[in-house]
Design an enzyme around this catalytic site. Sequence first.
Site, PDB file in Angstrom:
ATOM      1  N   GLU A 160       0.794  -1.234   0.000  1.00  0.00           N
ATOM      2  CA  GLU A 160       0.000   0.000   0.000  1.00  0.00           C
ATOM      3  C   GLU A 160       0.830   1.289   0.000  1.00  0.00           C
ATOM      4  O   GLU A 160       0.591   2.191   0.803  1.00  0.00           O
ATOM      5  CB  GLU A 160      -0.961  -0.011   1.207  1.00  0.00           C
ATOM      6  N   GLU A 211      -6.199 -10.706  -1.354  1.00  0.00           N
ATOM      7  CA  GLU A 211      -7.067 -10.448  -0.186  1.00  0.00           C
ATOM      8  C   GLU A 211      -8.517 -10.349  -0.619  1.00  0.00           C
ATOM      9  O   GLU A 211      -9.257  -9.476  -0.141  1.00  0.00           O
ATOM     10  CB  GLU A 211      -6.628  -9.144   0.509  1.00  0.00           C
TER      11      GLU A 211
HETATM   12  C1  XIL Z   1      -6.408  -6.254   8.153  1.00  0.00           C
HETATM   13  C2  XIL Z   1      -6.751  -7.442   9.047  1.00  0.00           C
HETATM   14  O1  XIL Z   1      -7.660  -8.239   8.354  1.00  0.00           O
HETATM   15  C3  XIL Z   1      -7.330  -6.953  10.352  1.00  0.00           C
HETATM   16  O2  XIL Z   1      -7.466  -8.039  11.255  1.00  0.00           O
HETATM   17  C4  XIL Z   1      -6.426  -5.899  10.992  1.00  0.00           C
HETATM   18  O3  XIL Z   1      -7.042  -5.372  12.141  1.00  0.00           O
HETATM   19  C5  XIL Z   1      -6.147  -4.779  10.008  1.00  0.00           C
HETATM   20  O4  XIL Z   1      -5.587  -5.336   8.833  1.00  0.00           O
HETATM   21  N1  XIL Z   1      -4.911  -4.574   3.564  1.00  0.00           N
HETATM   22  C6  XIL Z   1      -3.968  -5.433   4.031  1.00  0.00           C
HETATM   23  C7  XIL Z   1      -4.270  -6.323   5.180  1.00  0.00           C
HETATM   24  O5  XIL Z   1      -2.905  -5.563   3.408  1.00  0.00           O
HETATM   25  O6  XIL Z   1      -3.132  -6.563   5.953  1.00  0.00           O
HETATM   26  C8  XIL Z   1      -5.354  -5.747   6.038  1.00  0.00           C
HETATM   27  O7  XIL Z   1      -5.700  -6.725   7.027  1.00  0.00           O
HETATM   28  C9  XIL Z   1      -6.552  -5.404   5.191  1.00  0.00           C
HETATM   29  C10 XIL Z   1      -6.188  -4.335   4.174  1.00  0.00           C
END
Ligand code: XIL
Length: 674
Positions: free
Chosen positions: A341, A446
Amino acid sequence: MKKRLIRFVAAAFAGLFLLSGCDVLPKGTDGPRDVPLTIKADFTQKEKAGNWIKYGDCKITTQDGKALVTNRKESNAGVAISCPDYRGNTINATASVSSANDSVRLTLKYDIYGNVSYVTVASGETTEASEASISGNIEIPANAENAIVYIEGSDVRDITVSSFEISVVGDFNNLTGVPVESLADPTKTASLSAAYAEYFKFGVASPASVMTNKNDKFRKLITSQFNSITPENELKPESVLDAAVTLADPAKYNENPAIHFDNAKPILDFCKKNNIPMRGHTLVWYSQTPSWLFYENYDVNGKLASRELMLKRMENYIDSVMNWCEKNYPGVIYAWDVVNEAAADDGGMRDCYWKQTIGDDYVEKAFEFARKHAPKGVKLFYNDYNEYQTSKQEDILKMLKPVAAAGNIDGMGMQSHISAGLNVDNYVAAAKKYADELGVVIHITELDVTAPKSLNAMYDQGVYMKKLFEAIVAADKAGVPIECVTVWGLTDDMSWKSSTKPLLFYGNLSPKPAYEGVMCALNGGEVAKPADYQEPKTDSTPFVEDFEDKKFKGGPRYSSVQKVVEGGYESDYCLMNSEGYAEYDGYSIDVTNYAGKTIKVTFAIKSKAPTCKCTADIDGTWPTIAEVQTGSDEWVLGEGQYTIEAGTPSLTIYFESVDMNPFYLDNVKIEVIG
Ligand code: XIL
């Protein structure tokens, strides 16, 4: 409707226990208790007596009716309100805070069959000098236990809380005394990874709590369904960096912060034992990384560290994390998200500590170090969200081209936090473009898909999943190198966005229509219509809303909050929209019943934002229906037309302001004109 259904299921469960003649009723089946519908923290009182508790490692003192949270050892430490009795309800959480942290967040935490879930309720920017109100609505799953909402900061700086309150939104669904649903047998469901074996790996993100859970059904679901695992949080810098050791002797660890793998070990052990390869997530990120890492002597009250020092810390961290894993778990991790990101939402590179200390080339440097130290065969990825959007994709490509030219990147991680409705052709075209222009492979890393706000939400989501996976498989067959598709969580109730029901399995582990859609994409079948399927309404009755009854029929788009307030357009009341994360978090109205028709939308709107819009939300495109010049904070009338394609399964229109200012809305009318 949904509430009625939950109540029915709950009653059926309670009945089942009574009918089966259990001698000993499970704990808590003695019927619902009276429950207050608002819990307000009283900071003139001590912990518990004042309806508040301390969460995490910090010190809380009360003074003048406020809570002062100091000595915060973790960014999530602070004041919490416990609200276990609100399971199965939508709640509103509102807090007034001031803090030297850049932002403060309200997080809902609950246990779900022995796993822990964290869901963001709302967040807002904060300063030490002024008070910010942070407010949001969130649904607590019916089977969630021990729910609490806590106030956390982007950082470990102090937080002052002057008010904090949680209340039930809408009719109260009283599930006190009702046992949680029992879990389905996960081994009865056909395997996604086996079905997709000839195309790509089918992965899942999991918290380590699944590995230590006394209930082995979650592990069985993983081993039967998935052949790649991403630890959801356990390999992020905040989990891996050893704050206690590093901060106890900053001089010793100045260039090489101490690390530990206590959080990640259970999941690494599980992968090793079950022969499931792991995606390592993530090394360099602006979030979930403690700010002390970026300061001289690791002291957040001092100066930011120099570029030279941060380059050393970065290289040592990347090297030691990757190689600890390889040494202790040889061959388990097959890919690392090296940078996560780094692109900004509004164009260019995101402003963050890495960029501030090292400079714009921090991404190039991270990949250079990763390549230098990566164990043989481990693939290096860049990972981001909204990655399929044209302008963000251009920014990402621009940023990664030098990295690709240096030969330091192997893959693009497309996070794919999307909504059912995103145009699937545009989505796979974006995947192809990354592969072509960077010469890399693609992981969908994701995936979660917000369910539509439609009459048959789960079914419609299933139909969308079929379309999405058909497009992904077609792209794969046509040579787009998609090597892995990972869903971001096991069940809806475990998702970081649980309210949006974005995953393939229900909380009780039974497969959803979304799962069926993914399978149908391969076998050509159709997602089964549920027994309670409702024919989409096609009536042309106008939609009229003036808020005079203090109610509203639409709902939030993403994280915005609506309230009926005084001071309407030539009337008593209107709707206020505020608190979103982004300007497009507005007020959304379902207009699916007008499919195939041309609608005319009229409304009155008022805002300090220079313009406000009424926009259609269709297939990942957002055509403007009407745009009005606001800014004067006076009521302005808007009008526009839109033709909805016939057969659209779910369409909403929404009102938004072009910046984060709240807007006020009144006299909304939607009528069919052709
Ligand atoms: C999220 C997790 O799912 C949560 O449990 C945590 O509180 C915050 O992070 N992008 C990403 C992930 O790369 O690491 C994030 O995961 C969601 C957005």
